[in-house]
Scaffold this motif. Sequence first.
Motif, PDB file in Angstrom:
ATOM      1  N   THR A 154       0.817  -1.224   0.000  1.00  0.00           N
ATOM      2  CA  THR A 154       0.000   0.000   0.000  1.00  0.00           C
ATOM      3  C   THR A 154       0.847   1.267   0.000  1.00  0.00           C
ATOM      4  O   THR A 154       0.361   2.326  -0.408  1.00  0.00           O
ATOM      5  N   VAL A 158      -0.313   5.551  -1.214  1.00  0.00           N
ATOM      6  CA  VAL A 158      -0.792   6.521  -0.220  1.00  0.00           C
ATOM      7  C   VAL A 158      -1.062   7.893  -0.844  1.00  0.00           C
ATOM      8  O   VAL A 158      -2.117   8.483  -0.585  1.00  0.00           O
ATOM      9  N   MET A 161      -4.335   7.716  -2.618  1.00  0.00           N
ATOM     10  CA  MET A 161      -5.454   7.592  -1.687  1.00  0.00           C
ATOM     11  C   MET A 161      -5.809   8.944  -1.076  1.00  0.00           C
ATOM     12  O   MET A 161      -6.989   9.307  -0.980  1.00  0.00           O
ATOM     13  N   LEU A 162      -4.794   9.689  -0.659  1.00  0.00           N
ATOM     14  CA  LEU A 162      -5.043  10.975  -0.003  1.00  0.00           C
ATOM     15  C   LEU A 162      -5.586  12.009  -0.979  1.00  0.00           C
ATOM     16  O   LEU A 162      -6.579  12.688  -0.687  1.00  0.00           O
ATOM     17  N   ILE A 186      -8.917   8.664   6.861  1.00  0.00           N
ATOM     18  CA  ILE A 186      -7.581   8.184   7.232  1.00  0.00           C
ATOM     19  C   ILE A 186      -7.685   7.014   8.207  1.00  0.00           C
ATOM     20  O   ILE A 186      -7.034   5.984   8.032  1.00  0.00           O
ATOM     21  N   VAL A 190      -7.065   4.565   5.073  1.00  0.00           N
ATOM     22  CA  VAL A 190      -5.635   4.631   4.791  1.00  0.00           C
ATOM     23  C   VAL A 190      -4.824   3.834   5.800  1.00  0.00           C
ATOM     24  O   VAL A 190      -3.993   2.977   5.408  1.00  0.00           O
TER      25      VAL A 190
END
Length: 196
Positions: A154, A158, A161-162, A186, A190
């Motif tokens: 992952t 990141v 994703m953010l 988060i 995340v």
Amino acid sequence: MADAAAGRCSRFTPAREAEFYAAVLDLLREVGYNALTMDAVAARTRASKATLYRQCGSKPELLVKALRNQKPVPIGEIGTGSLRGDFHEMVMRADDSRMEQDTSLMRGLAMAVRENADLLRALRELLFEPETTRLDRVLRQAVERGEIRADSPTLEYVPHMLVGAVVVRGLIDNQPPTQAFLASYIDAGVLPALGA
């Protein structure tokens, strides 16, 4: 420190610089990237066009520097001692109204980069790459503390994703991103994906 200097129109005081970049972004929000001209920027900011090009670079560079200048704090300057703490601190430093404005601005720029390679290059070099480098540092520190595994698949996703959470919230929920939404995202998405 070199990062801050690189983003600066060097003849401006810090107060004038903040005012200048805020005016640039206000104009961009009003007219959009394609209709924005350096003449209009010069008129709005009370700076000569020659000064804009000499001190701030091209139109794409100027706009990206303006975006970077308004960031509340670089990711690399946050150090709470935990990955969750660092992510939450990052979210808490950006206020909800600014995030709403920035998200709408970034969606507009996302359309413009399809037709403007110079803008895409400036966004990557001056905004995304420095932030990704800082985010990588935060993640490495979490690995060193034993919060996440170094081989977590992952890790490389990141940034996606953010950024995705911020940009896509309006499309999915018809709402702007907020501190509360991002903090919850988060914690629920995340961190578990990272195994933290």
